[in-house]
Design an enzyme around this catalytic site. Structure first.
Site, PDB file in Angstrom:
ATOM      1  N   PHE A 107     -18.367  36.278   8.407  1.00  0.00           N
ATOM      2  CA  PHE A 107     -16.947  35.922   8.578  1.00  0.00           C
ATOM      3  C   PHE A 107     -16.025  36.913   7.854  1.00  0.00           C
ATOM      4  O   PHE A 107     -15.151  37.534   8.479  1.00  0.00           O
ATOM      5  CB  PHE A 107     -16.755  34.482   8.075  1.00  0.00           C
ATOM      6  CG  PHE A 107     -15.337  34.097   7.778  1.00  0.00           C
ATOM      7  CD1 PHE A 107     -14.338  34.235   8.740  1.00  0.00           C
ATOM      8  CD2 PHE A 107     -14.989  33.579   6.532  1.00  0.00           C
ATOM      9  CE1 PHE A 107     -13.019  33.873   8.456  1.00  0.00           C
ATOM     10  CE2 PHE A 107     -13.684  33.218   6.248  1.00  0.00           C
ATOM     11  CZ  PHE A 107     -12.693  33.370   7.211  1.00  0.00           C
ATOM     12  N   TYR A 133     -27.098  25.555  -1.698  1.00  0.00           N
ATOM     13  CA  TYR A 133     -27.376  25.630  -3.138  1.00  0.00           C
ATOM     14  C   TYR A 133     -28.253  24.435  -3.549  1.00  0.00           C
ATOM     15  O   TYR A 133     -29.119  24.553  -4.404  1.00  0.00           O
ATOM     16  CB  TYR A 133     -26.119  25.597  -4.019  1.00  0.00           C
ATOM     17  CG  TYR A 133     -24.958  26.462  -3.589  1.00  0.00           C
ATOM     18  CD1 TYR A 133     -25.133  27.558  -2.763  1.00  0.00           C
ATOM     19  CD2 TYR A 133     -23.669  26.160  -4.030  1.00  0.00           C
ATOM     20  CE1 TYR A 133     -24.050  28.334  -2.382  1.00  0.00           C
ATOM     21  CE2 TYR A 133     -22.582  26.939  -3.659  1.00  0.00           C
ATOM     22  CZ  TYR A 133     -22.787  28.019  -2.820  1.00  0.00           C
ATOM     23  OH  TYR A 133     -21.710  28.768  -2.440  1.00  0.00           O
ATOM     24  N   TYR A 188     -25.803  29.079  -7.608  1.00  0.00           N
ATOM     25  CA  TYR A 188     -25.071  30.179  -6.970  1.00  0.00           C
ATOM     26  C   TYR A 188     -24.025  30.738  -7.934  1.00  0.00           C
ATOM     27  O   TYR A 188     -23.917  31.954  -8.131  1.00  0.00           O
ATOM     28  CB  TYR A 188     -24.414  29.651  -5.689  1.00  0.00           C
ATOM     29  CG  TYR A 188     -23.560  30.650  -4.960  1.00  0.00           C
ATOM     30  CD1 TYR A 188     -24.133  31.671  -4.214  1.00  0.00           C
ATOM     31  CD2 TYR A 188     -22.168  30.557  -4.996  1.00  0.00           C
ATOM     32  CE1 TYR A 188     -23.339  32.581  -3.525  1.00  0.00           C
ATOM     33  CE2 TYR A 188     -21.371  31.458  -4.309  1.00  0.00           C
ATOM     34  CZ  TYR A 188     -21.963  32.465  -3.576  1.00  0.00           C
ATOM     35  OH  TYR A 188     -21.174  33.360  -2.905  1.00  0.00           O
ATOM     36  N   ASP A 224     -26.112  44.074   8.885  1.00  0.00           N
ATOM     37  CA  ASP A 224     -26.185  42.601   8.914  1.00  0.00           C
ATOM     38  C   ASP A 224     -27.262  42.179   9.898  1.00  0.00           C
ATOM     39  O   ASP A 224     -27.619  42.948  10.797  1.00  0.00           O
ATOM     40  CB  ASP A 224     -24.830  41.989   9.348  1.00  0.00           C
ATOM     41  CG  ASP A 224     -24.656  40.580   8.793  1.00  0.00           C
ATOM     42  OD1 ASP A 224     -25.529  39.727   9.041  1.00  0.00           O
ATOM     43  OD2 ASP A 224     -23.660  40.332   8.099  1.00  0.00           O
TER      44      ASP A 224
HETATM   45  C1  UGA Z   1     -17.726  27.000  -1.376  1.00  0.00           C
HETATM   46  C2  UGA Z   1     -18.676  28.053  -1.962  1.00  0.00           C
HETATM   47  O1  UGA Z   1     -19.564  27.497  -2.842  1.00  0.00           O
HETATM   48  C3  UGA Z   1     -17.969  29.171  -2.647  1.00  0.00           C
HETATM   49  O2  UGA Z   1     -18.876  30.147  -3.036  1.00  0.00           O
HETATM   50  C4  UGA Z   1     -16.981  29.783  -1.771  1.00  0.00           C
HETATM   51  O3  UGA Z   1     -16.277  30.771  -2.492  1.00  0.00           O
HETATM   52  C5  UGA Z   1     -16.034  28.734  -1.337  1.00  0.00           C
HETATM   53  O4  UGA Z   1     -16.729  27.677  -0.664  1.00  0.00           O
HETATM   54  C6  UGA Z   1     -15.068  29.347  -0.404  1.00  0.00           C
HETATM   55  O5  UGA Z   1     -14.946  28.934   0.749  1.00  0.00           O
HETATM   56  O6  UGA Z   1     -14.438  30.297  -0.853  1.00  0.00           O
HETATM   57  P1  UGA Z   1     -16.355  24.855  -2.110  1.00  0.00           P
HETATM   58  O7  UGA Z   1     -14.954  25.157  -2.455  1.00  0.00           O
HETATM   59  O8  UGA Z   1     -16.982  23.734  -2.844  1.00  0.00           O
HETATM   60  O9  UGA Z   1     -17.219  26.189  -2.361  1.00  0.00           O
HETATM   61  O10 UGA Z   1     -16.302  24.627  -0.540  1.00  0.00           O
HETATM   62  P2  UGA Z   1     -16.521  23.463   0.489  1.00  0.00           P
HETATM   63  O11 UGA Z   1     -17.941  23.358   0.876  1.00  0.00           O
HETATM   64  O12 UGA Z   1     -15.564  23.762   1.575  1.00  0.00           O
HETATM   65  O13 UGA Z   1     -16.130  22.104  -0.242  1.00  0.00           O
HETATM   66  C7  UGA Z   1     -14.813  21.820  -0.634  1.00  0.00           C
HETATM   67  C8  UGA Z   1     -14.703  20.346  -0.937  1.00  0.00           C
HETATM   68  O14 UGA Z   1     -14.756  19.611   0.280  1.00  0.00           O
HETATM   69  C9  UGA Z   1     -15.786  19.743  -1.833  1.00  0.00           C
HETATM   70  O15 UGA Z   1     -15.195  18.780  -2.659  1.00  0.00           O
HETATM   71  C10 UGA Z   1     -16.722  19.069  -0.853  1.00  0.00           C
HETATM   72  O16 UGA Z   1     -17.431  18.000  -1.416  1.00  0.00           O
HETATM   73  C11 UGA Z   1     -15.739  18.583   0.201  1.00  0.00           C
HETATM   74  N1  UGA Z   1     -16.270  18.389   1.568  1.00  0.00           N
HETATM   75  C12 UGA Z   1     -16.991  19.358   2.185  1.00  0.00           C
HETATM   76  C13 UGA Z   1     -15.967  17.211   2.238  1.00  0.00           C
HETATM   77  O17 UGA Z   1     -15.306  16.297   1.699  1.00  0.00           O
HETATM   78  N2  UGA Z   1     -16.433  17.044   3.509  1.00  0.00           N
HETATM   79  C14 UGA Z   1     -17.142  17.985   4.168  1.00  0.00           C
HETATM   80  O18 UGA Z   1     -17.506  17.743   5.346  1.00  0.00           O
HETATM   81  C15 UGA Z   1     -17.439  19.190   3.484  1.00  0.00           C
END
Ligand code: UGA
Length: 349
Positions: free
Chosen positions: A11, A82, A162, A31
């Site tokens: 992406f 992770y 990670y 890639d």
């Molecule tokens: C992830 C990666 O771990 C990072 O390395 C990366 O930099 C980052 O995304 C990014 O996109 O830059 P995170 O921010 O936790 O980290 O990304 P998400 O998986 O999008 O989660 C964000 C939040 O949404 C979390 O609280 C998760 O529990 C929540 N979530 C996720 C939901 O409520 N529903 C879903 O279907 C998916």
């Protein structure tokens, strides 16, 4: 400039390749996947090598040697991976990248490493729960590159593997900078979104990112799942804004980026995950839903159910972008609603 991009078909990588070609650079991209860069093949000065970096072990040194700058995007930015495949994540995010870094050291090449906002871990308010005056105060979640502590959860919560791998890699680059004069720059992106974001069906991982999961749910007419009530907060950053910053880092005019770490994110775009779901539901309904289709909805799910044991959330992280503003003359321009609209437009056919 001749630029080697490892992870060029993902992406972020694919957007970066397009931008650097447009700026007249010669790009060699590596890639396993070519779909996102296929439209660029034959345009500009792009050489694309469709191979797994782990299988071009012997070629890495010669690829690095032939480049002026190496951009390393090799990583798994997927929290469900992770938790479910921590060793795979460690090998991909640390071991492979270390090999690239060591090649850059040996051949005296400049390295631009993609790290992650994950390295900041939890906000201070979460780490010292209840003992700070106001956990909602943004001061406890605004992270700056050269001052903020990096606070991770316990080892038993393998979600942090990670973050720990990326943090150690950053520390290794810093050490190589001191001892072997490695010239590097580190990028910490904060929740990038935009066209070509991987959707769950494409990548196979159960939960690539909240925006991708919500988009997939909307397209299928299913409820968007809110993990632990969707109370965590994130700052979403539009890919074009981020690529604009990274292109400036790659160019490194006047050497301003030498041995610097940069937060690349949009502090103005903070939202709770519940707020994000509501916004995405509203935008989808208004602009993309077929007439008569079901109204977008949400449902609550526990973290253990969604990710499995070993998950712990990053509660809140706001980028301090003073350094990027000052050294790169960069400012993110795209608001949250516009970023969501453009991301959706590219995925809804
Ligand atoms: C992830 C990666 O771990 C990072 O390395 C990366 O930099 C980052 O995304 C990014 O996109 O830059 P995170 O921010 O936790 O980290 O990304 P998400 O998986 O999008 O989660 C964000 C939040 O949404 C979390 O609280 C998760 O529990 C929540 N979530 C996720 C939901 O409520 N529903 C879903 O279907 C998916």
């Amino acid at each position: 400039m001749k630029i080697l991009i490892l992870g060029a078909g993902g992406f972020i990588g694919s957007h970066l390749v397009e931008r650097l070609l447009a700026q007249g650079h010669r790009v060699v991209g590596v890639d396993t996947e070519a779909d996102k860069v296929r439209h660029l093949l034959g345009k500009g000065e792009l050489t694309f090598i469709q191979k797994d970096i782990r299988r071009v072990r012997t070629d890495v040194d010669s690829l690095v040697q032939a480049a002026d700058t190496v951009v390393d995007l090799i990583a798994y930015g997927t929290p469900s991976a992770y938790v479910r495949r921590p060793l795979d994540v460690f090998h991909r995010s640390f071991v492979e990248n270390l090999r690239v870094a060591e090649s850059c050291v040996a051949q005296r090449r400049r390295l631009v490493l993609f790290s992650s906002c994950e390295v900041y871990g939890k906000s201070l308010a979460a780490a010292f729960a209840g003992r700070l005056p106001d956990p909602d105060n943004p001061a406890y979640a605004t992270f700056s590159e050269d001052a903020s502590p990096l606070v991770l959860g316990p080892v038993g919560k393998q979600r942090w593997i990670y973050a720990c791998a990326k943090q150690l890699l950053e520390r290794v680059l810093h050490a190589y900078g001191i001892e072997d004069s490695l010239n590097y720059a580190i990028v910490r992106p904060f929740n990038l979104i935009g066209p070509k974001l991987d959707l769950p069906a494409v990548k196979g991982d159960p939960a690539p990112s909240a925006v991708a999961c919500f988009l997939a749910a909307l397209l299928k007419g299913e409820p968007m799942k809110l993990v632990d009530g969707g109370k965590s907060r994130r700052c979403y950053t539009y890919i074009d804004d981020a690529v604009d910053a990274v292109a400036r880092i790659v160019d490194n005019a006047g050497g301003v980026c030498d041995r610097q770490i940069f937060n690349i994110g949009n502090p103005a775009n903070e939202t709770t995950i519940r707020g994000l779901a509501e916004l995405m539901g509203a935008v989808y309904r208004e602009k993309f839903a077929k007439p008569g289709s079901k109204a977008p909805s949400t449902t609550d799910v526990s973290a253990a159910e969604f990710y499995g044991e070993g998950f712990e959330d990053a509660d809140r992280r706001i980028p301090d972008i003073a350094k990027a503003r000052k050294l790169l003359g960069w400012e993110p321009k795209t608001g949250l609603r516009e970023a969501v609209e453009k991301t959706m437009a590219s995925c809804v056919r």
